[in-house]
Structure formats: C-alpha cells, structure tokens
Write a protein that holds these residues in place. Structure first.
Motif, short mmCIF file in Angstrom:
data_model
loop_
_atom_site.label_atom_id
_atom_site.label_comp_id
_atom_site.label_asym_id
_atom_site.label_seq_id
_atom_site.Cartn_x
_atom_site.Cartn_y
_atom_site.Cartn_z
N GLY A 112 -63.03 14.94 62.71
CA GLY A 112 -63.60 14.18 64.06
C GLY A 112 -63.15 15.27 65.39
O GLY A 112 -62.30 16.26 65.43
N GLN A 159 -76.08 16.25 63.78
CA GLN A 159 -75.30 16.73 63.12
C GLN A 159 -75.00 18.07 62.66
O GLN A 159 -75.82 17.64 61.71
CB GLN A 159 -73.81 16.06 62.09
N SER A 176 -65.89 19.78 56.94
CA SER A 176 -66.73 19.03 57.58
C SER A 176 -65.92 17.49 57.14
O SER A 176 -66.77 16.77 57.89
CB SER A 176 -67.17 18.78 55.87
N GLU A 177 -64.63 17.48 57.57
CA GLU A 177 -64.06 16.49 57.46
C GLU A 177 -63.53 16.21 59.10
O GLU A 177 -62.65 14.77 58.98
CB GLU A 177 -62.33 16.03 56.69
N THR A 196 -79.39 12.84 62.18
CA THR A 196 -78.48 12.10 63.73
C THR A 196 -77.65 13.11 64.21
O THR A 196 -76.62 12.66 65.30
CB THR A 196 -77.04 11.78 62.92
N THR A 242 -71.14 20.59 56.61
CA THR A 242 -71.53 19.43 57.69
C THR A 242 -71.06 18.96 57.94
O THR A 242 -69.97 18.47 57.81
CB THR A 242 -72.63 18.45 56.76
N MET A 243 -70.98 18.62 59.20
CA MET A 243 -69.84 18.55 60.57
C MET A 243 -69.82 16.83 60.73
O MET A 243 -71.25 15.85 60.50
CB MET A 243 -70.16 19.19 61.85
N ARG A 244 -69.16 15.93 61.24
CA ARG A 244 -69.16 15.26 62.10
C ARG A 244 -69.58 14.63 63.47
O ARG A 244 -69.92 13.99 63.84
CB ARG A 244 -67.96 13.77 60.94
N TYR A 297 -70.84 15.64 67.03
CA TYR A 297 -72.23 16.04 67.67
C TYR A 297 -73.35 17.57 68.55
O TYR A 297 -72.13 18.05 69.09
CB TYR A 297 -72.74 15.32 67.98
#
Length: 468
Positions: free
Chosen positions: A312, A260, A309-310, A258, A275-277, A279
């Motif tokens: 936004g 990310q 990782s959380e 996706t 693992t990032m939210r 892009y």
C-alpha cells in the motif's frame, strides 16, 4: 541506533565532550533533530537555524531523557561539541552503516522516488528486517537520521536520495555508500534549478558512479537518459521497464475499473501476475524497479508479485483515495507535482472516473524555469483530451496557464475555471459536487492544496464540504 558510548561518538565525529559526567554512558535510542522526539536514550542534534536554534532546547531534551546533545557550542548539559554539526551527523551515520554490514539500497529519480522506496521496503521486509526513509526525508539531514535508526537486526537499508544540484548525490553516497543503486527517470522536476535534462541526468547518475564493482545498478530501460548511465558504472547493470531489452519487465499492462494497475511480471527467474492496490499506471514502472531490487536480493517472481500486490501507500498525500459517505471520491495527491507526475495523476483520474464526473483541482508546478509556461499549458490540454469533466486551476500565473491550455484545447463554457486560492476552490466544490464525483487534488507542495483535500473530507451532516 546501535548502542554507542558518548566517548565513542565524540571520537567518530571529532568532537569535544562538555558537562559529561560519564563518557561511558550509551546512546541507545534514536538520533533526533526535533526536540519533541527526544526520549530516553536518545541523542539530540542541535542545528542553529535562521528562526530557531536547537541549542535553546538542550535542557528540555535532556530532561526528557536524551543522553546528550550534539551541537556547535556548550549548552550547560551533557554535550558533544563540533565545528560543523551537519558534517558530524554524516560522519556518525557513515560509521554506523559500516559497522552494521546491512545491504544498502539507494534510489533517485525525478519522479516516483518516495512511492518506489515504499514499494521496495514493503517487498524486502518480507525477506528480512528493513529500515527505510520515512516520507521523503532524502537530503543531507534526513538521510543520515534515517540510517541511524538501523539496528543490529537490520539487513536491508533503503534510502531515497534527492538532488537539487550537481554533487548532491555524490555527497549523500559518501555518507551511506550503496551496494544497489536505482535510477528511476530523468524528468522535468527542478529543471529550473538544474538548467536542463542533461544536467539532471548528470546529477542523478552520480548514484551509479558510487557503486562498487560487485554492486548492482538498477536502471530504467524505458528512459534514454537513464539507460545511458550504464556506461558510468563498473557495477552489474540490471534494466527494468516495458522494453524488450529489460531484464525485469511488465507485459499486458492494464488498469482495472478502479484505476489500479495490473500486469504480468517477468524476471530472470520466472513470471507471475500482479494486481496493485495503488492507483495509476505510473506505478507499474515503480513496481518493476522494486521487483528488480528484490530479484537481485534472492526473491522469487511469485514472492515479489505477492508482495507488490499487497503493498500500500506508506507516505501521506500521494494518491490517497478516500470515499466520503455521500459517494464522492477524493484523490489527495497534493504532496508535490511535476509535469510527469501531474500527467500520470490525470490519467489515473480518468481511469477511476469512468461513468462518473471527474474534477481535477490543480495548482502550480514549481521550479520549471523557462519551461513553466509550456508545461502548464500541456497539462491543461491533457485534462481536456482525457475528458476530465471539470478543471479547477488554483492560484496565480501558472494556474492561469493551466486554465488557458484547457480552453485552447477545446474546453468551453465552465468546463475549466480559474480561482484565486484554496478557499475559493473549496467554496466552488462545496456548491457543485454531487454524489459519485471523483476529485483529484494536486500541486507543488508550496501551493498548499492539501487544505482543499482536507476540507473535502470534512463532511457535514448532509455531505457538505466543511471549509476551514
């Protein structure tokens, strides 16, 4: 803001009190320069602009609950009058910051400032109350207004600092002296105003020169201009990046299906997976800068990785990803553009669009000076190399250069097209988009391409784009 009496404020800013019945009355609310934001306990800062004079709104803001006006002339309601309103605002911010004793983190760079500031804030507020710059309010007015939102509970103050010339960051650091200074990169943004990357590096490096000996300079090891700034500070230096010499680094960097980013975060105190939210691979460097700051302030690798990782996006029009009901994905990155951010956005589009049709709706990158032709040409060529399905270049001469670069790189037929304005782009997209397509919209703020993204998200009953 921390509570201050009008008498205290007048003394701090060197002002005269007019029409103030009670000098002990306290400002307990926000300091604002937009009359619509005035409310109980606030202080209204009146600037006299070319088209609007804030002094004209003085009676209305006091009626709305403002305790007083900070301005350059008496206004018939409680006011503190000074010779230079901007200087007075800065003096007030400096006074409040010194009284607070919070750790001040300042950051600058040619690209990624706002996204990185948002990441730093989201990580640090897990540790303690944190105040940070809203959006990109990073100039001589926005920065002190942000600092003045801090309260006695604030432990971290994260401030973005912009520069449009030599001396600008030196001025801002004088208002809000940082303990930790972060320099992200030296790129092409505003190169037309500065005259070259060397001059940009000189300006950005003013941040590390302002750091105290017991402070910390957080520098990008992957950017030679930034790495060289280590010699310009007496503070401790911490490097971040993918380089082996970086103290905080990323390994095994990759993009998910996706688009990310994911990577293994290494800090001096340990390693953990992220693992990032967000892009785009460009956010890895931003995340590492945030991780370096958090590590210096005592957070563990696991705590940092979990927060990254959380995290936004907190600021509008920066890689905002929205899926329409008909399956069209709109990536609104229309807030601003420079060569580095434009290329990063295109790579993110390519990653997100695997197996789908991709559209790059691009406009002018401003303030590039003599490099404008070459940089627009290079972006057009990159769109072809990344196999973007269709490039829509929007606007005047610079957009024509984008389209020409794509054509010369190997685009043919209607794979690249030039249209005159945002409405023409909307009309084209309305007729040709189909479910499953991914559309990136990006240009410098002055172009107004956010209107294209807005129109794309206003869908009709059958998924048509509703043009404004």
């Amino acid at each position: 803001m921390i509570a201050l009496s009008l008498a205290e404020i007048a003394e701090v800013v060197g002002g005269q009190m007019h029409d103030i019945p009670d000098p002990s009355a306290e400002v307990t609310g926000p300091v604002v320069h937009d009359s619509r934001e005035a409310g109980p306990g606030s202080l209204f800062v009146a600037f006299a602009g070319e088209r609007v004079d804030g002094h004209d709104f003085a009676p209305a803001v006091v009626a709305a609950g403002a305790v007083a006006v900070l301005g350059s002339r008496p206004v018939g309601v409680p006011a503190i009058v000074v010779d230079d309103v901007q200087a007075a605002l800065g003096a007030l911010a400096r006074h409040v910051v010194r009284r607070l004793g919070a750790t001040l983190v300042a950051l600058t760079g040619s690209a990624g400032k706002t996204s990185t500031k948002d990441l730093i804030a989201q990580v640090l507020r897990r540790k303690a109350p944190t105040v940070f710059t809203p959006g990109s309010h990073n100039n001589e007015i926005g920065l002190p207004l942000t600092a003045l939102t801090a309260t006695e509970e604030t432990r971290f103050l994260v401030l973005e600092m912009g520069a449009r010339g030599i001396g600008h960051i030196r001025y801002l650091t004088g208002l809000t002296p940082p303990r930790i200074g972060v320099v992200l990169n030296v790129g092409s943004a505003h190169i037309g105003e500065f005259g070259g990357r060397e001059q940009i590096a000189q300006a950005k490096g003013e941040l590390v020169e302002a750091l105290p000996e017991d402070g910390t300079a957080v520098l990008n090891a992957d950017d030679p201009y930034v790495r060289a700034m280590a010699s310009r500070t007496k503070a401790k230096v911490v490097f971040f990046g993918e380089s082996d010499e970086a103290d905080v680094r990323a390994e095994n960097v990759r993009l998910t299906d996706t688009g990310q980013p994911a990577f293994r975060l290494h800090t001096p105190s340990g390693a953990s997976d992220v693992t990032m939210r967000l892009y785009g691979e460009h956010h890895v460097s931003n995340a590492l800068a945030a991780a370096a700051v958090a590590h210096e302030l005592g957070m563990s690798a696991d705590e940092i990785a979990r927060a990254l990782s959380e995290a936004g996006s907190l600021s509008r029009w920066r890689m905002e990803v929205t899926e329409r009901p008909d399956g069209v994905t709109v990536v609104n990155d229309a807030y601003n553009a420079n060569p580095e951010s434009m290329k990063a956005a295109l790579r993110a589009l390519a990653a997100m669009g695997k197996g789908r049709r991709t559209w790059a709706v691009l406009g002018k990158m401003a303030e590039l000076g003599d490099e404008a032709l070459a940089e627009h040409d290079a972006v057009g060529r990159l769109a072809v190399r990344l196999n973007v399905s269709k490039l829509v270049a929007v606007g005047g001469r610079e957009a024509q250069w984008l389209q020409l670069g794509a054509y010369n790189e190997g685009s043919w037929g209607e794979e690249s097209v030039h249209v005159s304005d945002a409405q023409a782009a909307v009309d084209l997209l309305r007729s040709e988009l189909r479910p499953g397509d991914v559309v990136l919209v990006k240009a410098s703020r002055s172009v107004g391409l956010e209107a294209v993204a807005t129109a794309l998200l206003e869908t009709g009953t059958e998924g048509e784009v509703a043009a404004r």
